[in-house]
Enzyme design. Sequence first.
Site, mmCIF file in Angstrom:
data_model
loop_
_atom_site.group_PDB
_atom_site.id
_atom_site.type_symbol
_atom_site.label_atom_id
_atom_site.label_comp_id
_atom_site.label_asym_id
_atom_site.label_seq_id
_atom_site.Cartn_x
_atom_site.Cartn_y
_atom_site.Cartn_z
ATOM 1 N N SER A 11 0.749 -0.978 0.100
ATOM 2 C CA SER A 11 -0.131 0.135 0.052
ATOM 3 C C SER A 11 0.993 1.167 0.066
ATOM 4 O O SER A 11 1.800 1.371 -1.028
ATOM 5 C CB SER A 11 -0.960 -0.032 1.302
ATOM 6 O OG SER A 11 -1.892 1.107 1.173
ATOM 7 N N GLU A 18 -9.163 -5.535 -4.248
ATOM 8 C CA GLU A 18 -8.672 -4.326 -3.295
ATOM 9 C C GLU A 18 -9.662 -3.632 -2.796
ATOM 10 O O GLU A 18 -9.640 -3.123 -1.445
ATOM 11 C CB GLU A 18 -7.532 -3.623 -3.921
ATOM 12 C CG GLU A 18 -6.440 -4.326 -4.854
ATOM 13 C CD GLU A 18 -5.304 -4.386 -3.781
ATOM 14 O OE1 GLU A 18 -5.228 -3.996 -2.847
ATOM 15 O OE2 GLU A 18 -4.112 -4.855 -4.402
ATOM 16 N N HIS A 46 -7.658 -5.482 -0.295
ATOM 17 C CA HIS A 46 -6.379 -4.941 0.184
ATOM 18 C C HIS A 46 -5.664 -5.361 1.699
ATOM 19 O O HIS A 46 -6.480 -5.214 2.541
ATOM 20 C CB HIS A 46 -6.582 -3.315 0.097
ATOM 21 C CG HIS A 46 -5.436 -2.454 0.160
ATOM 22 N ND1 HIS A 46 -4.638 -2.368 -0.913
ATOM 23 C CD2 HIS A 46 -5.256 -1.669 1.170
ATOM 24 C CE1 HIS A 46 -3.636 -1.473 -0.567
ATOM 25 N NE2 HIS A 46 -4.117 -0.859 0.598
#
Length: 492
Positions: A194, A313, A412
């Site tokens: 991320s 995600e 995610h």
Amino acid sequence: MSTAGVGGRPRATTRHGVVEGRTGPGGIAVFRGIPYAAPPVGPLRFAAPGPPAAWEGVRDAGAYGPTAPKVPYPPRFAALLADPDIPGDGCLNLNVWTPDPDPAARLPVMVWLHGGALTRGSSAVPVYDGSAFARDGVVLVSANYRLGILGYGLFPDAPANRGLLDQIAAMTWVQENIRAFGGDPGRVTVFGESAGAISVGALLAAPRAAGLFAQAALQSGAPEVLPRDRVRAMVRRMAALLRVPATAADFAAVPTADLLAAQGAASRRSSPLAAGPAFGLVTDPGTLPGDPLREAAARSADVPLLLGWTSEEYRLWLAPTGAMRLLDRLGPLAVALARARSGKDRAAVQALREALPAASPAEIAGQLLTDRLLRDPLRRLAGSRAADPAAAPSFLYEFAWPSGIPGLGACHALELGFVFDTLGVPEGEHLAGPGAPQELADLMHAAWVRFAVSGSPGWAAWDGDGPPMVFGGPRSEEAEESVPAVTPPVLP
């Protein structure tokens, strides 16, 4: 130099002094909270990182050091994402896990940069425990860096991208000191997820980071910068709330608690999918002189890359807030808005509908936005070198196993417990749910170790076309056949 202290505790000699760690299960030596830069307080609050002060005697490195000042996650996200808060001024610290703190060991090194939208997170998150990497013959380093207004606020009287400068300082510390922990400074892989992956992308592009690592892995994040006006707008919002001028000198006089309260209020409506004010990296002559995706492709063509994403995600960003239900109520309008935001044409939407015939409007919109934020730029980065026989390889993957928490799917950050082989820590269940498959963690963790050791995770480099390696999905059998098991080295 490596020595043993009282009770056989491991010691290592850094350039600034001796540190004493602890011995963990399996004989792994763990050193926590080692300063790599001076505490960013007082006149250093918004300055570039400076060297830490040397110390005499032996510094205890048995506990995690202070985490960077940050705002907490909203409750719905805090239930899913552990984020310890450790008070103290010296937040520019790092941790080392090593199977053999002997300078002669010359083991591969992996340096972890945590995620958290550049506003949250730390190296003390239990899922990031480096023991499994050390067990398998890799020295694992994890580092904290300044966040939010302190790391990424844009001021006329302070250097930009201070969080990135912190990361470069940590990587420099690794080059200068990692031999004392059994690591080889010529075999460093930097990896992150991320915001950590966005940071890795910036390191690939930053001239100051040249030569600090040999390989890189970007998990669910791509090289990017924000428009400077978006970051300035966030600073101006905070300045209005604090009733001070929008300068580093004036913000430095504000107590940390008040700064964080203003940051939380100013960023309440921010999200990875929004285009409003936010904190993030910006182009800057001193750190990032150009578009990082283009600069990373040009400057780091000799760096092997491991790049990937999860299949869904967007679910972490949308499901906990109820935004999935809202988008489904909007129906075709949600898809049209996402198409406009992502820059996709109608053919791309049709291709998604054919690939995902049961997908709802929210799922189609989420996939379009995921393409824009992650898949497309990561493919462009890999594709920039696929046609160049002299360039280093890129390896693509997708994590497709769905969480046991209803609504999250293959969201995610879900792959983290598998990469670190930490499914067993209680915090690992927050996102994955109970009963996550250890065999998938064995497979994925082995691929990351193999990449650090050999420069290849165990499958073919991407040639500019074709699907990525899939973990936990319909093509998982291919991964099981392609990724050899990792045998830890025999250590003296």
